[in-house]
Design a protein around this motif. Sequence first.
Motif, mmCIF file in Angstrom:
data_model
loop_
_atom_site.group_PDB
_atom_site.id
_atom_site.type_symbol
_atom_site.label_atom_id
_atom_site.label_comp_id
_atom_site.label_asym_id
_atom_site.label_seq_id
_atom_site.Cartn_x
_atom_site.Cartn_y
_atom_site.Cartn_z
ATOM 1 N N THR A 81 0.841 -1.192 0.000
ATOM 2 C CA THR A 81 0.000 0.000 0.000
ATOM 3 C C THR A 81 0.880 1.248 0.000
ATOM 4 N N ASP A 97 2.711 2.807 -4.990
ATOM 5 C CA ASP A 97 3.035 3.785 -6.026
ATOM 6 C C ASP A 97 4.281 3.375 -6.802
ATOM 7 N N THR A 155 -9.598 3.938 -11.119
ATOM 8 C CA THR A 155 -8.342 4.412 -10.544
ATOM 9 C C THR A 155 -7.640 5.376 -11.485
ATOM 10 N N THR A 185 -1.054 8.135 -9.624
ATOM 11 C CA THR A 185 -0.476 9.184 -8.794
ATOM 12 C C THR A 185 0.631 9.873 -9.584
ATOM 13 N N THR A 214 -10.450 7.551 -8.354
ATOM 14 C CA THR A 214 -9.870 7.321 -7.038
ATOM 15 C C THR A 214 -8.353 7.196 -7.182
ATOM 16 N N SER A 252 -5.613 3.468 -6.258
ATOM 17 C CA SER A 252 -6.283 2.171 -6.186
ATOM 18 C C SER A 252 -7.784 2.402 -6.147
ATOM 19 N N GLY A 299 -8.864 3.921 -3.084
ATOM 20 C CA GLY A 299 -8.193 5.157 -2.732
ATOM 21 C C GLY A 299 -9.163 6.320 -2.579
#
Length: 952
Positions: free
Chosen positions: A374, A379, A495, A498, A553, A556, A559
């Motif tokens: 996580t 990431d 998703t 990031t 999100t 994930s 997220g």
Amino acid sequence: MPNMLRFHQITRYIAQTTETESENAAHHAMPTLMPEDTRNMQEPLGNPYQNPESTQSAQSAAGLGTDPFSPVTPVSVGGQGQSAPTNQSVQTYQLPFLAKVSRLAPIPGDPTNSRYGIVMRLKDVSQPQNGLGYIVRFADDPATGRQNNKQVQIIAWISKSLKVYPTTVPLTNDPSTNDVEGELHFDAWTDQKNLGAVRIQSNDGLNRTITIGELQLDFSGSGYSTGSLNGIATASSVDLGPYGPAATNSAAPAHATNTGSARHPLNSLLAAFWLAAAHFPKLRGEQLGMGAGRIVEIFQNMQNKPLADALDEIIWRGTTNSNTASPFERFAARQLIEAGAGQIREITAEHNLDVVQLDSTGQFWMRFNRNEITGLQRDIVLSVEGALNRLAAASRIAAKYDNGMGLVTTLTEAQDYRAGFDELHEWDTHTSFIQSRADARNSNLTVRGATTARGGMWDVMSRFVDICERLILPYRVEYRCDANPDTGEMVVNFTVPTSLMMPASVLTDSGWVGIREQRAAQAASYALRLAGIIAQAAFTAGTNITSLTVNGTLGSVTGAPVLSLAFTRTPFMMGTVPAFMAGQFNDPALDSDPAAVLQMLRPSAQVISFGPDRGLTPITALPIPQAILAHRVPLWRDDRELPDDLKALLGADFGRDLDVMYDGASIKGGEIFQIAEQNEDSPMSASLEIESALMGLQSEMPDLGERKPLYCEHPLMRLLVANLPDHTPQTRYVKAPDALYNSHIALARIHRDSGDLDGSLAQLQQALALAPTTAQPFVDESITCVDIAGDHAKGADVLTRGLAVAVMPGDVNFMYYRLAYSLWQTNNREAALACYAFMLGMGFHAQYEEAAEVEVRELMQEMGVDSLPDMDAVTHTLNKHGIPVAPLTSQTELLAKAAIRLVDAGFPLAADEAVWALGALSNDDRLGALRQSLRFGVLDEDAVLASERPAN
């Protein structure tokens, strides 16, 4: 009750390997070729969405007969596998009068500027039968220092099997007849006649096999013994000069340009390949194969090694070894370093992590437990996954230019970069693909014989999943959806990457330039463009969907939401989609301008917030429509009435009647086994306490009237009652307390441990009466028969009856394992072997699998057989011995019928596990993905799980 997620799919995707066999027609003039590879060990060419029904990844299409990186026996012939030196101390040979010499045109890369040729015989020297000749260097004349036209030095020999063996002396025997691999060899593809790879063996101590090109054979000549066989070099990672492939990429390295005729004698082509790829590099003091090979071989190597080691090797090849690295290797190393691949080793030291290439898209997919990896670790993992997908894009483009080979030298580093860059700007291509799916057949409209009408909840959701699973995107997209086709409303959570997952640099005319400060804005811009694609997929999935909300999100599917956009069908399909189709969203100028992308999307409502870096920040998503929330009531308190056909099929009147998870009894199911564990040393005390609890539970049971108590170990078992012999459309069932069933199972095991056969069987009969669709009582009864009475025949009979009930993969696998052993002990070896083969072939990978493998080897030794039977033979044997092939067709067809009807009726929570099982049984990842949407919809996952069993 066990958690219903304990049999959750272990992996979402597993790379599938397919192999296409070709006919290898005998021909007296053909060399002896061993079919080794399929031709299509490559990425899809051209438009990545062409023929989506049959898209294969590089790895699934490989079908290698031999691992190209497996160890081989290095040749030790004549000069011990070394090319002949060029000084006069090496033995020279006289060319005979009127000798037939095929002089080779100059080939680039020779540090000695020598002349080379091929001779079929020398004075007083012959070659092994049907050989294609010696590769010779014209010797230097001591008097003039120039090469002599009559004296030659042997440097290699070409066999009839199209292998090149370095040697400085004549050979009497063909080394290939003793399975000695040549330093260079031709390996025919198994799926295309007269075409194959040209490979060399590395001399780095690892004995790697490296593909350096491809040859097309032309058998129109009069026979290979005269050297008249012809061929064409269709691809090469080394400069062959006039023997090379025709130019297809003007920006590619010089070796892509063919300066001579395309067709050449085959022995001349093999000699040219060997000189350029093996002899000249050794004269220059280089390792063989450095900076050469196919990109897909690098990918395959990566998937055959521990992930951290494989990534480090790719980085080493492009950095530490950069002087001899190919453009692709340098590009790959940069992408992986910037993505954080150096931190993968630390992550793999703590967690299970590997990578596969998806059959459906050719993209890479990191496999890991999302509950363990996580935050920043996730990431990094997904950043590396994104980098690998940029490499996959380069492989696809390279394959367009070099006849589908995808060699590491085909593209320049700038072109490799451009391939990954373009993949981030193919929004018009994605839009065109989604549009093409509008009229496509929904292959999951019918499952196991159960069919539903178009436009219902099942059709819309399964069609949406099908589209999403086919999208070829640079970053993974996880998603969940929910819909109410009756009201035309749909919500999708998906998703978004990031900022850490975005590229950290760009390649300009001035070189590589870092853009880390732009990554947040670029991630936001990508997320908004993706929102438009997801919205188009949703509207395409259901023509009756008119109102849509898409929520992005971060990182994930669980997220934090960072964007929430609402769209109305007509404005979106008539305005936004044409803008995508016209390529307006492809503009690189939008990469760091997410606000402009948002304006182009024109949502009807929005919740979005940009930070100082123009990145997305957490928000509260738009509300979920009440029409969707109505079918998200926890099943145990869902008072909605079932349709009449489902009432008759499932023996239930309301949604709550289908729940098997909520345990409202005064004594919980787990407490019974706790009693047994706490009194392990005193079975009498445990028995008394459990019997007391059992009496209390029985006294609490209400008057059921005509209704029958029913315990189901898993939710899907509740859907199988229609196959019970005493079920009628009027039968109704009531959930039996978990502790009631567990009491009978626990007491049966206590009696078994004390040797009380009758007492144990009596309790198991009561457990089976409560749970007729559950397999566990059959397993316990078979164990009791064997452990107490040593009666393997009775144990096998019980398991045979139980397999007619079993549906859960874990139950099926374990029951076949137990059945195999019991059949073996009763001397029914044929049936036992079939059961072992069945359970091992399921790929369930249970903890007892190793024991099963030991047992089956012993059984096969007794039977005098060398291999397990294939599945056709297994099925035949099981039928012959009256053993069910589980799960029975009648069970899976009922499961599919009930699940599809429940979804269309608006009861997805009653169907999700059945859909998972159907997907697992057919290896259909789309059903596995659909299950997630049925299970959680677009609600918070933790909240859903907590609401299902609040009293536990």
